[in-house]
Design a protein around this motif. Sequence first.
Motif, PDB file in Angstrom:
ATOM      1  N   ASP A   1     -10.407  -2.436   1.227  1.00 14.00           N
ATOM      2  CA  ASP A   1     -10.135  -3.727   1.719  1.00 14.00           C
ATOM      3  C   ASP A   1     -11.489  -4.206   2.257  1.00 14.00           C
ATOM      4  O   ASP A   1     -11.442  -5.436   2.170  1.00 14.00           O
ATOM      5  CB  ASP A   1      -9.044  -4.005   2.928  1.00 14.00           C
ATOM      6  N   GLU A   2     -12.188  -3.581   2.767  1.00 15.12           N
ATOM      7  CA  GLU A   2     -13.520  -3.932   3.479  1.00 15.12           C
ATOM      8  C   GLU A   2     -14.618  -4.201   2.547  1.00 15.12           C
ATOM      9  O   GLU A   2     -15.667  -5.010   2.851  1.00 15.12           O
ATOM     10  CB  GLU A   2     -13.917  -2.921   4.447  1.00 15.12           C
TER      11      GLU A   2
ATOM     12  N   LYS B   1       0.814  -1.133  -0.001  1.00 24.15           N
ATOM     13  CA  LYS B   1       0.090  -0.022  -0.003  1.00 24.15           C
ATOM     14  C   LYS B   1       0.849   1.115   0.123  1.00 24.15           C
ATOM     15  O   LYS B   1       1.915   1.263   0.756  1.00 24.15           O
ATOM     16  CB  LYS B   1      -0.955  -0.045   1.293  1.00 24.15           C
TER      17      LYS B   1
ATOM     18  N   ARG C   1      -8.069   1.170   3.547  1.00 27.40           N
ATOM     19  CA  ARG C   1      -8.703   0.506   4.620  1.00 27.40           C
ATOM     20  C   ARG C   1     -10.140   0.075   4.207  1.00 27.40           C
ATOM     21  O   ARG C   1     -10.595  -1.095   4.201  1.00 27.40           O
ATOM     22  CB  ARG C   1      -8.698   0.919   6.118  1.00 27.40           C
TER      23      ARG C   1
END
Length: 284
Positions: free
Chosen positions: A282-283, A209, A279
């Motif tokens: 990713d969810e 990342k 983040r």
Amino acid sequence: MLNIFTTISKINITSLAIGCFDGMHLGHLKLVKCLDENGALLVINKFKGQFLCSNRQKEEISGKKVIEVDFESIKSLDGRDFLSFLKKEFVNLKFIVVGYDFSFGKNRAYNAKDIESLSGIKTIIVDEFSIDGIGVHASLIKDFLSKANLQKAKEFLGRDYSIKGKMIKGQGLGSKELFATINLDCEGYFLPQNGVYVTLLKSQRKTYKSVSFLGVRSSDENFAIESHILEELGENFTQGEFFELEFISFLRENQKFQDLKKLKNQIAKDIEQARELLRKNDER
């Protein structure tokens, strides 16, 4: 005339999709789906500007081998001569796949519908691929990227846009005064609008990342592609090593800062914003 991009035996090729295939977007993939298991891409290289993907990426995305033809070497051929050339080079060729707007022969005198009547080679002509009534074309994808509209570019490509390049020596300023970055030379690629982006930096071994800067550095007025990795490194990098930089989201336009402290504060904000966006990504 022919450049066999990877090791491949022409005698085994039974179908060809012919075109430029810049970007290998969703429209191109419609042609690829029509090939048989021994199909390949015949890439006519008439491209003089910046490209959306290399021949290697075309192979990776399509799952097919690439054979490149230099446009300059065939542009003076009559249409019949071009088709004879294909039959001579690919002796087991059963059928050809082209787009609806394909033309060939000197001065583009022939179109897709002429292939079968002139050569006897079965021809599959694929209609224009559209999204919400808009035809998918490399030129439009470039227009989206030039305006930092990554979401639209992704919609037409079928994937996040990425470029590849080798690691080069940077200023050294980042590691000393700011945040350490990996500097890339991505020669030949079409670049998105200058700015700061949420990105993924892919080495040969791992995906990191990152947050990346494209543009003219205020410190030395030189153009740079710099990527700051947001996690612990599991490896050491060396100059000349190749990376892929994938663009996930546009953060902001470039700014000029009066001093390093203000620049450092802004970069810290960029990093936090990038972490949060990744983040959430990713969810999903």
